[in-house]
Design an enzyme around this catalytic site. Structure first.
Site, PDB file in Angstrom:
ATOM      1  N   THR A   1     -12.020   5.845  10.583  1.00 48.36           N
ATOM      2  CA  THR A   1     -12.097   5.421  11.896  1.00 48.36           C
ATOM      3  C   THR A   1     -11.713   6.855  12.925  1.00 48.36           C
ATOM      4  OG1 THR A   1      -9.983   4.422  11.507  1.00 48.36           O
ATOM      5  CG2 THR A   1     -11.722   3.066  10.718  1.00 48.36           C
TER       6      THR A   1
ATOM      7  N   GLY B   1       0.524  -1.774   9.120  1.00 47.68           N
ATOM      8  CA  GLY B   1       1.832  -1.138   8.868  1.00 47.68           C
ATOM      9  C   GLY B   1       3.431  -1.838   9.477  1.00 47.68           C
ATOM     10  N   ARG B   2       2.543  -0.518  10.709  1.00 42.34           N
ATOM     11  CA  ARG B   2       4.281  -1.548  11.901  1.00 42.34           C
ATOM     12  C   ARG B   2       4.364  -2.627  11.983  1.00 42.34           C
ATOM     13  NH1 ARG B   2       1.777   3.609  15.184  1.00 42.34           N
ATOM     14  NH2 ARG B   2      -0.192   3.166  14.015  1.00 42.34           N
TER      15      ARG B   2
ATOM     16  N   GLN C   1      -3.573   3.191  17.105  1.00 45.23           N
ATOM     17  CA  GLN C   1      -5.123   2.174  16.590  1.00 45.23           C
ATOM     18  C   GLN C   1      -5.068   1.705  18.077  1.00 45.23           C
ATOM     19  OE1 GLN C   1      -5.951   1.973  13.746  1.00 45.23           O
ATOM     20  NE2 GLN C   1      -4.327   1.713  12.519  1.00 45.23           N
TER      21      GLN C   1
ATOM     22  N   HIS D   1     -11.221  12.761  -3.264  1.00 49.45           N
ATOM     23  CA  HIS D   1     -12.208  14.235  -2.634  1.00 49.45           C
ATOM     24  C   HIS D   1     -11.950  15.137  -3.568  1.00 49.45           C
ATOM     25  CE1 HIS D   1     -15.733  14.744   0.759  1.00 49.45           C
ATOM     26  NE2 HIS D   1     -15.273  15.309  -0.555  1.00 49.45           N
ATOM     27  N   ASP D   2     -12.933  15.661  -4.203  1.00 49.28           N
ATOM     28  CA  ASP D   2     -12.477  16.551  -5.077  1.00 49.28           C
ATOM     29  C   ASP D   2     -13.895  16.542  -6.479  1.00 49.28           C
ATOM     30  OD1 ASP D   2     -11.825  19.250  -6.544  1.00 49.28           O
ATOM     31  OD2 ASP D   2     -10.104  18.272  -6.492  1.00 49.28           O
ATOM     32  N   ILE D   3     -13.574  17.748  -7.602  1.00 48.68           N
ATOM     33  CA  ILE D   3     -15.593  17.931  -8.167  1.00 48.68           C
ATOM     34  C   ILE D   3     -15.044  16.308  -9.120  1.00 48.68           C
ATOM     35  CG2 ILE D   3     -15.564  19.753  -7.959  1.00 48.68           C
ATOM     36  CD1 ILE D   3     -14.079  20.503 -10.782  1.00 48.68           C
ATOM     37  N   PRO D   4     -16.294  15.885  -9.501  1.00 45.39           N
ATOM     38  CA  PRO D   4     -15.751  14.624 -10.501  1.00 45.39           C
ATOM     39  C   PRO D   4     -15.495  14.725 -11.203  1.00 45.39           C
ATOM     40  CG  PRO D   4     -18.834  15.707  -9.729  1.00 45.39           C
ATOM     41  CD  PRO D   4     -17.788  16.315  -9.458  1.00 45.39           C
ATOM     42  N   ASN D   5     -14.925  15.700 -12.079  1.00 42.57           N
ATOM     43  CA  ASN D   5     -14.334  15.975 -13.212  1.00 42.57           C
ATOM     44  C   ASN D   5     -12.679  15.127 -12.421  1.00 42.57           C
ATOM     45  OD1 ASN D   5     -13.612  15.954 -16.353  1.00 42.57           O
ATOM     46  ND2 ASN D   5     -12.388  17.774 -15.083  1.00 42.57           N
TER      47      ASN D   5
ATOM     48  N   LEU E   1      -4.732   7.141  -1.406  1.00 42.68           N
ATOM     49  CA  LEU E   1      -4.909   8.372  -1.584  1.00 42.68           C
ATOM     50  C   LEU E   1      -6.098   9.497  -1.018  1.00 42.68           C
ATOM     51  CD1 LEU E   1      -2.459   9.558  -4.850  1.00 42.68           C
ATOM     52  CD2 LEU E   1      -1.799   8.794  -2.442  1.00 42.68           C
ATOM     53  N   LYS E   2      -6.754   8.508  -1.228  1.00 40.17           N
ATOM     54  CA  LYS E   2      -8.585   9.159  -0.724  1.00 40.17           C
ATOM     55  C   LYS E   2      -8.754   9.955  -1.664  1.00 40.17           C
ATOM     56  CE  LYS E   2      -7.887   6.987   3.772  1.00 40.17           C
ATOM     57  NZ  LYS E   2      -6.362   6.883   3.833  1.00 40.17           N
TER      58      LYS E   2
ATOM     59  N   ARG F   1      -3.500  -6.015  14.100  1.00 43.40           N
ATOM     60  CA  ARG F   1      -2.749  -6.235  15.193  1.00 43.40           C
ATOM     61  C   ARG F   1      -2.577  -7.834  15.196  1.00 43.40           C
ATOM     62  NH1 ARG F   1      -0.812  -2.226  12.895  1.00 43.40           N
ATOM     63  NH2 ARG F   1      -0.997  -0.549  14.509  1.00 43.40           N
TER      64      ARG F   1
ATOM     65  N   LYS G   1       0.551  -1.335  -0.436  1.00 40.94           N
ATOM     66  CA  LYS G   1      -0.168  -0.131  -0.074  1.00 40.94           C
ATOM     67  C   LYS G   1       0.713   1.355   0.142  1.00 40.94           C
ATOM     68  CE  LYS G   1      -2.478   1.566   3.638  1.00 40.94           C
ATOM     69  NZ  LYS G   1      -1.958   3.537   3.574  1.00 40.94           N
TER      70      LYS G   1
HETATM   71  O1  C5P Z   1       0.958   0.668  10.589  1.00 39.73           O
HETATM   72  P1  C5P Z   1      -0.150   0.182  11.185  1.00 39.73           P
HETATM   73  O2  C5P Z   1      -0.787  -1.210  11.461  1.00 39.73           O
HETATM   74  O3  C5P Z   1      -1.258   1.135  12.181  1.00 39.73           O
HETATM   75  O4  C5P Z   1      -0.873   0.824   9.697  1.00 39.73           O
HETATM   76  C1  C5P Z   1      -1.938   1.210   9.135  1.00 39.73           C
HETATM   77  C2  C5P Z   1      -2.619   1.825   7.160  1.00 39.73           C
HETATM   78  O5  C5P Z   1      -3.165   1.781   7.115  1.00 39.73           O
HETATM   79  C3  C5P Z   1      -1.234   3.068   7.622  1.00 39.73           C
HETATM   80  O6  C5P Z   1      -0.867   3.688   6.624  1.00 39.73           O
HETATM   81  C4  C5P Z   1      -3.077   3.845   8.033  1.00 39.73           C
HETATM   82  O7  C5P Z   1      -3.052   5.618   7.222  1.00 39.73           O
HETATM   83  C5  C5P Z   1      -3.573   2.942   7.367  1.00 39.73           C
HETATM   84  N1  C5P Z   1      -5.789   3.200   7.174  1.00 39.73           N
HETATM   85  C6  C5P Z   1      -6.008   3.378   8.840  1.00 39.73           C
HETATM   86  N2  C5P Z   1      -7.160   3.161   9.022  1.00 39.73           N
HETATM   87  C7  C5P Z   1      -8.012   3.588   8.567  1.00 39.73           C
HETATM   88  C8  C5P Z   1      -7.621   4.333   7.294  1.00 39.73           C
HETATM   89  C9  C5P Z   1      -6.255   3.667   6.899  1.00 39.73           C
HETATM   90  O8  C5P Z   1      -5.699   2.946  10.259  1.00 39.73           O
HETATM   91  N3  C5P Z   1      -9.429   3.615   8.731  1.00 39.73           N
END
Ligand code: C5P
Length: 235
Positions: A122, A212-213, A192, A62-66, A59-60, A183, A31
């Site tokens: 979240t 991620g981590r 988290q 969020h802007d105008i449709p075009n 990159l989520k 986790r 990702k």
């Molecule tokens: O390190 P960790 O496992 O917490 O990373 C989770 C990834 O998921 C990060 O890139 C974070 O930006 C993304 N993410 C999130 N919660 C969301 C949407 C995306 O943790 N609701």
């Protein structure tokens, strides 16, 4: 089997590439989010896909449709296999993204990417959702967005693991759930709050996990990822 996307949350291409090289031999799903994309740009995506990665470009939009339609087209040119947009951009924006995705994939002769909607971040609770101006609770707002996303032709949503049953009951089992906040037992939760183990997420019905981590911060990232893949395979 559920796919495990590792979040390459790094501030530079060099660090992200070092991690990608460690992980690609065991799993192709990576990702790329805002931090890395702003730092490393489109060239890094080409580098990843050339190395065999399947990239979720987080990159989520969020802007105008075009504008969103254009961003989705550009994402496909970069080889992104998963792309996301904010459901809060509204029906016209979502439909423009879906149409752009279908047409651009057709034009390039590539498989259409999986287009996902972000419902309610979240990081927002009921109070924050209402402060923005939405009249509902966070979960009622998620329900509303899932219905909108499905009606407009999105392939699924990014959601928290606890929302999976709601999403699947509203939109059916084929509607994809991409779930962060994973986790493994014994790992540090970091920032988290509501977390699930890989096995719990799979049992809840998650199609894709985002980790991620617990992988990128491990002493041996490849081993940490392999253990998660084992857990997913046996759940
Ligand atoms: O390190 P960790 O496992 O917490 O990373 C989770 C990834 O998921 C990060 O890139 C974070 O930006 C993304 N993410 C999130 N919660 C969301 C949407 C995306 O943790 N609701």
């Amino acid at each position: 089997m559920a796919k495990v996307f590792v979040a390459l949350d790094f501030p530079s291409e060099a660090q992200a590439w070092q991690m990608a090289e460690k992980l690609l031999p065991v799993n192709p799903y990576l990702k790329v989010g805002l931090e890395l994309f702003v730092a490393a740009g489109p060239a890094f995506l080409h580098r990843l896909t050339a190395a065999g990665a399947e990239v979720f470009l987080d990159l989520k939009f969020h802007d105008i449709p075009n504008t969103v339609a254009g961003a989705v087209r550009s994402s496909i040119s970069l080889g992104a296999r998963y792309v996301n947009i904010h459901c809060g951009g509204g029906e016209a924006m979502i439909r423009a993204a879906v149409e752009a995705s279908t047409k651009e994939a057709e034009r390039l002769g590539v498989k259409k990417p999986t287009l996902l909607g972000v419902t309610v971040l979240t990081s927002l609770d009921d109070q924050a959702v209402q402060q923005i101006g939405f009249p509902r609770s966070a979960s009622a707002q998620v329900k509303h967005f899932v219905e909108l996303a499905q009606e407009c032709g999105l392939d699924g949503v990014v959601c928290s693991a606890e929302e999976i049953p709601l999403v699947k009951s509203l939109a059916g089992k084929n509607f994809i759930t991409m779930v962060p906040g994973i986790r493994p037992l014994g790992s540090d939760k970091g920032d988290q709050k509501r977390t699930l183990t890989p096995a719990e997420a799979v049992l809840a019905g998650a199609d894709c996990l985002v980790v991620g981590r617990p992988v990128t911060g491990a002493a041996d990232p490849r081993l940490a990822l392999s253990q998660i893949l084992q857990e997913v395979a046996h759940s």
